[in-house]
Enzyme design. Sequence first.
Site, PDB file in Angstrom:
ATOM      1  N   LYS A  73      -6.710  -9.098  -2.236  1.00 44.72           N
ATOM      2  CA  LYS A  73      -7.575  -8.121  -1.549  1.00 44.72           C
ATOM      3  C   LYS A  73      -8.940  -8.060  -2.235  1.00 44.72           C
ATOM      4  CE  LYS A  73      -7.846  -4.720  -4.782  1.00 44.72           C
ATOM      5  NZ  LYS A  73      -8.983  -4.408  -5.552  1.00 44.72           N
ATOM      6  N   ASP A 107      -1.942   0.214  -5.980  1.00 43.11           N
ATOM      7  CA  ASP A 107      -2.460  -0.772  -5.016  1.00 43.11           C
ATOM      8  C   ASP A 107      -1.348  -1.392  -4.161  1.00 43.11           C
ATOM      9  OD1 ASP A 107      -5.104  -0.507  -5.671  1.00 43.11           O
ATOM     10  OD2 ASP A 107      -5.220  -2.312  -6.912  1.00 43.11           O
TER      11      ASP A 107
HETATM   12  P1  ATP Z   1      -5.855  -4.887  -9.700  1.00 46.73           P
HETATM   13  O1  ATP Z   1      -6.935  -5.411  -8.790  1.00 46.73           O
HETATM   14  O2  ATP Z   1      -4.722  -4.200  -8.969  1.00 46.73           O
HETATM   15  O3  ATP Z   1      -6.361  -4.156 -10.895  1.00 46.73           O
HETATM   16  P2  ATP Z   1      -5.778  -7.386 -10.993  1.00 46.73           P
HETATM   17  O4  ATP Z   1      -6.031  -8.440  -9.968  1.00 46.73           O
HETATM   18  O5  ATP Z   1      -6.935  -6.947 -11.817  1.00 46.73           O
HETATM   19  O6  ATP Z   1      -5.113  -6.156 -10.268  1.00 46.73           O
HETATM   20  P3  ATP Z   1      -3.316  -8.676 -11.749  1.00 46.73           P
HETATM   21  O7  ATP Z   1      -3.631 -10.093 -11.404  1.00 46.73           O
HETATM   22  O8  ATP Z   1      -2.447  -7.934 -10.824  1.00 46.73           O
HETATM   23  O9  ATP Z   1      -4.669  -7.849 -12.003  1.00 46.73           O
HETATM   24  O10 ATP Z   1      -2.663  -8.711 -13.213  1.00 46.73           O
HETATM   25  C1  ATP Z   1      -2.946  -7.847 -14.246  1.00 46.73           C
HETATM   26  C2  ATP Z   1      -1.885  -8.039 -15.346  1.00 46.73           C
HETATM   27  O11 ATP Z   1      -0.609  -7.691 -14.834  1.00 46.73           O
HETATM   28  C3  ATP Z   1      -1.769  -9.475 -15.834  1.00 46.73           C
HETATM   29  O12 ATP Z   1      -2.485  -9.647 -17.008  1.00 46.73           O
HETATM   30  C4  ATP Z   1      -0.270  -9.698 -16.025  1.00 46.73           C
HETATM   31  O13 ATP Z   1       0.097  -9.687 -17.386  1.00 46.73           O
HETATM   32  C5  ATP Z   1       0.419  -8.540 -15.342  1.00 46.73           C
HETATM   33  N1  ATP Z   1       1.262  -8.948 -14.192  1.00 46.73           N
HETATM   34  C6  ATP Z   1       2.419  -8.379 -13.852  1.00 46.73           C
HETATM   35  N2  ATP Z   1       2.934  -8.952 -12.747  1.00 46.73           N
HETATM   36  C7  ATP Z   1       2.089  -9.914 -12.369  1.00 46.73           C
HETATM   37  C8  ATP Z   1       2.096 -10.854 -11.309  1.00 46.73           C
HETATM   38  N3  ATP Z   1       3.105 -10.931 -10.414  1.00 46.73           N
HETATM   39  N4  ATP Z   1       1.046 -11.682 -11.194  1.00 46.73           N
HETATM   40  C9  ATP Z   1       0.022 -11.606 -12.094  1.00 46.73           C
HETATM   41  N5  ATP Z   1      -0.015 -10.757 -13.123  1.00 46.73           N
HETATM   42  C10 ATP Z   1       1.003  -9.907 -13.285  1.00 46.73           C
END
Ligand code: ATP
Length: 282
Positions: free
Chosen positions: A9, A135
């Site tokens: 997203k 989210d």
């Molecule tokens: P948001 O936009 O909701 O803040 P994000 O894109 O910044 O999310 P994610 O890619 O969801 O961040 O990952 C953040 C952390 O969550 C990673 O560093 C990882 O250790 C942990 N994590 C837990 N589950 C997952 C997953 N299925 N895929 C990726 N990271 C994950």
Amino acid sequence: MISEKAKAKINLTLDVLYKRPDGYHEVEMIMQTVDLSDHLQFEEREGNLISISCTVPYVPLDNRNLVYKAAELIKNRFGIDKGIHIHLEKNIPVAAGLAGGSSDAAAALRGLNRLWNLGLTLDELAELGAEIGSDVPFCVYGGTAIARGRGEQIHRLPAPAPLWVVLVKPQIAVSTADVYGNLSVSDIREHPDTISMVQALADGDPEEIAKQLKNVLETVTFRMHPEVEKIKWKMLRFGAMGALMSGSGPTVFAIADRETRAQRIYNGLRGFSKEVYLTRIL
Ligand code: ATP
């Protein structure tokens, strides 16, 4: 075996209204899924355990993974005495502001609902998802929506006109907690005009959508990591109609109404960043 897609997203707007007594920030944001997906495969296994495998090494495979949490929640809530293996093909950049983990969790909820014939509606799955992360409810539905509260209250919007989106993920880690920690709500000078963005989306007016892009966390993240702001200005110089940081960053996206224009931005940014994606709003 069944499979399920988890889409990334972006935030077309992100507003923080106030800090709540419970310590969370009250937000109002327009969320949009883009055509960049992780793929999940579900296979029952002997026994009662949950196991995860993943195509990239830096994602945890234990109960820190949001997919694991989703499977655990479903198994406990509905008393399912079966083992499950979930394979995760990761294409969405990690810790990027693209809700990759949340979207994987949402896909796990949808997939297990089908695999185990639970008959839960999307609304019910979204409610379960809120227990995993704020989210996740949006990611259960996908598409376009306004999210309020901590992000878990979803009001769905009609699909906007198709648009090209170029994503650039700088090679830095940004902690969402630090960004919110460094945000002073009373210092926010300009809030997004959420209503005008909803109107621009309904009208399918790319110029107006570009004009209404606004994220109040940009200033905070730009101050912490000036290179993120540089990417935004580069995108605009290469012809983006508009550009914005997604979530708390560090990913920045550009929008374009024509493929040739998007391709020019994509080619231009590839000289500066290793992680550049050409995708679209569907
Ligand atoms: P948001 O936009 O909701 O803040 P994000 O894109 O910044 O999310 P994610 O890619 O969801 O961040 O990952 C953040 C952390 O969550 C990673 O560093 C990882 O250790 C942990 N994590 C837990 N589950 C997952 C997953 N299925 N895929 C990726 N990271 C994950």
